[in-house]
Design a protein around this motif. Structure first.
Motif, PDB file in Angstrom:
ATOM      1  N   SER A   8      -4.419   0.030   0.075  1.00  0.00           N
ATOM      2  CA  SER A   8      -3.629   0.761   0.614  1.00  0.00           C
ATOM      3  C   SER A   8      -3.742   2.412   1.465  1.00  0.00           C
ATOM      4  N   LEU A  10      -1.390   3.022   3.408  1.00  0.00           N
ATOM      5  CA  LEU A  10       0.247   3.373   3.498  1.00  0.00           C
ATOM      6  C   LEU A  10       0.464   4.643   3.322  1.00  0.00           C
ATOM      7  N   HIS A  33      -6.708  -2.710   2.165  1.00  0.00           N
ATOM      8  CA  HIS A  33      -5.569  -3.385   2.468  1.00  0.00           C
ATOM      9  C   HIS A  33      -4.818  -3.039   3.447  1.00  0.00           C
ATOM     10  N   ASP A  35      -1.336  -2.874   5.192  1.00  0.00           N
ATOM     11  CA  ASP A  35      -0.166  -2.833   5.021  1.00  0.00           C
ATOM     12  C   ASP A  35       0.861  -2.989   6.616  1.00  0.00           C
ATOM     13  N   HIS A  66      -2.432  -7.092   5.241  1.00  0.00           N
ATOM     14  CA  HIS A  66      -0.780  -8.011   4.537  1.00  0.00           C
ATOM     15  C   HIS A  66      -0.094  -7.589   5.523  1.00  0.00           C
ATOM     16  N   MET A  68       3.836  -8.313   6.565  1.00  0.00           N
ATOM     17  CA  MET A  68       4.798  -7.467   6.489  1.00  0.00           C
ATOM     18  C   MET A  68       5.888  -8.121   7.895  1.00  0.00           C
ATOM     19  N   PRO A 141       8.662  -5.185  -0.558  1.00  0.00           N
ATOM     20  CA  PRO A 141       7.864  -4.296   0.258  1.00  0.00           C
ATOM     21  C   PRO A 141       8.641  -3.357   1.058  1.00  0.00           C
ATOM     22  N   GLY A 142       7.405  -2.262   1.772  1.00  0.00           N
ATOM     23  CA  GLY A 142       7.931  -1.888   2.930  1.00  0.00           C
ATOM     24  C   GLY A 142       8.057  -0.572   2.820  1.00  0.00           C
ATOM     25  N   GLY A 145       4.068   3.948  -2.867  1.00  0.00           N
ATOM     26  CA  GLY A 145       5.441   4.851  -4.488  1.00  0.00           C
ATOM     27  C   GLY A 145       6.315   4.335  -4.871  1.00  0.00           C
ATOM     28  N   ASP A 175       0.575  -6.590  -5.773  1.00  0.00           N
ATOM     29  CA  ASP A 175       0.333  -5.153  -4.631  1.00  0.00           C
ATOM     30  C   ASP A 175       2.293  -4.570  -5.067  1.00  0.00           C
ATOM     31  N   GLY A 177       2.303  -0.361  -6.708  1.00  0.00           N
ATOM     32  CA  GLY A 177       2.806  -0.227  -8.215  1.00  0.00           C
ATOM     33  C   GLY A 177       2.189   0.196  -9.451  1.00  0.00           C
ATOM     34  N   GLY A 197      -2.194   1.574  -3.640  1.00  0.00           N
ATOM     35  CA  GLY A 197      -1.966   2.962  -2.729  1.00  0.00           C
ATOM     36  C   GLY A 197      -1.824   3.981  -3.220  1.00  0.00           C
ATOM     37  N   THR A 198      -0.822   4.565  -3.400  1.00  0.00           N
ATOM     38  CA  THR A 198      -0.115   5.941  -4.064  1.00  0.00           C
ATOM     39  C   THR A 198      -1.028   6.481  -5.229  1.00  0.00           C
TER      40      THR A 198
HETATM   41  C1  DX5 Z   1       4.332  -2.475  -0.107  1.00  0.00           C
HETATM   42  C2  DX5 Z   1       2.298  -2.327   0.096  1.00  0.00           C
HETATM   43  C3  DX5 Z   1       2.051  -1.866  -0.919  1.00  0.00           C
HETATM   44  C4  DX5 Z   1       2.201  -0.381  -1.277  1.00  0.00           C
HETATM   45  C5  DX5 Z   1       1.139  -0.175  -1.796  1.00  0.00           C
HETATM   46  O1  DX5 Z   1       5.183  -2.680   0.779  1.00  0.00           O
HETATM   47  O2  DX5 Z   1       2.628  -4.188   0.814  1.00  0.00           O
HETATM   48  O3  DX5 Z   1       0.557  -2.495  -0.106  1.00  0.00           O
HETATM   49  O4  DX5 Z   1       1.398   0.033   0.141  1.00  0.00           O
HETATM   50  O5  DX5 Z   1       1.797   0.996  -2.592  1.00  0.00           O
HETATM   51  P1  DX5 Z   1       0.950   1.719  -3.886  1.00  0.00           P
HETATM   52  O6  DX5 Z   1       0.333   1.411  -4.531  1.00  0.00           O
HETATM   53  O7  DX5 Z   1       2.236   3.672  -3.861  1.00  0.00           O
HETATM   54  O8  DX5 Z   1       3.006   0.514  -4.355  1.00  0.00           O
END
Ligand code: DX5
Ligand code: ZN
Length: 216
Positions: A8, A10, A33, A35, A66, A68, A141-142, A145, A175, A177, A197-198
């Motif tokens: 991700s 993001l 991925h 977002d 993904h 949202m 979601p949203g 981190g 998906d 954390g 992601g993070t």
């Molecule tokens: C949250 C996203 C996830 C997120 C994952 O709404 O759908 O894909 O970016 O990022 P980390 O791995 O930082 O939780």
């Protein structure tokens, strides 16, 4: 399919997206991925289909989008250009997702449904044999981190049992954390792949992180 990681962007610097795509490819990720957030289904607003289209020429990785967004059935079309997998939220279309699944498949793409941590996996029963992926949210979601919600382990067990009983073939991606410390437990609980992601953006050795996550 071997255990896969989908990166991700993001939490990365969007102005350096080409660098992030290159890093993901060099580190051995399978997918990117995307977002997509519309500021309605989730408070955050990220990017639309054009951003994904513009990135298509910069990597050969699978594009895992993904959505949202509210009313995905009316907004999905532009995302069918560059995405290889399009995942929408059950919570955004609690009834009649069959037509949206058909539309995504007719475009030659794979389809996923995502459920939030508080949504009972049983809602997916009508769709199990029609899906290529279930995106199991381990955070609300949203935002990136956040800390993984521990209920995901039990939900993985429920979902894998539902898949067995339905003779379904979908893959389960977790998906939110996910990092090098919890990925093994997720895989042992039934995840087929994870979103990073993070943990990926912050990783000093990105290749090592993906290797750690990918080896049981
Ligand atoms: C949250 C996203 C996830 C997120 C994952 O709404 O759908 O894909 O970016 O990022 P980390 O791995 O930082 O939780
Ligand atoms: Zn996501």
């Amino acid at each position: 399919m071997e255990f896969y990681t989908t990166i991700s962007i993001l939490s990365s610097d969007f102005s350096e997206v080409k660098k992030t795509l290159r890093e993901a490819e060099e580190a051995g990720a399978a997918m990117i991925h995307w977002d997509v957030m519309d500021g309605c289904f989730v408070p955050n607003l990220t990017f639309g289909a054009k951003f994904i289209d513009d990135c298509r020429k910069h990597t050969g990785l699978i594009f895992d989008t993904h959505l949202m967004i509210t009313s995905p059935q009316t907004k999905v079309a532009p995302f069918l250009n560059s995405s290889d997998i399009v995942t929408f939220h059950y919570e955004a279309i609690p009834a009649g997702a069959e037509n949206l699944i058909k539309e995504i498949h007719l475009a030659g793409k794979k389809v996923g449904i995502s459920i939030n941590p508080s949504t009972d996996p049983v809602v997916l029963h009508p769709y199990l044999t029609k899906l290529d992926f279930v995106l199991l949210m381990a955070v609300e979601p949203g935002r990136g981190g956040q800390k993984l919600n521990e209920n995901v382990y039990e939900r993985l067990k429920i979902l894998t049992e539902m898949r067995r009983q339905a003779n379904a073939l979908f893959s389960i991606t977790v998906d939110g954390g996910v990092d090098g410390n919890n990925a093994t437990a997720l895989r042992q609980s039934g995840a087929d792949g994870v979103v990073l992601g993070t943990s990926f953006v912050n990783a000093h050795d990105k290749k090592k992180l993906i290797e750690t996550v990918s080896v049981i």
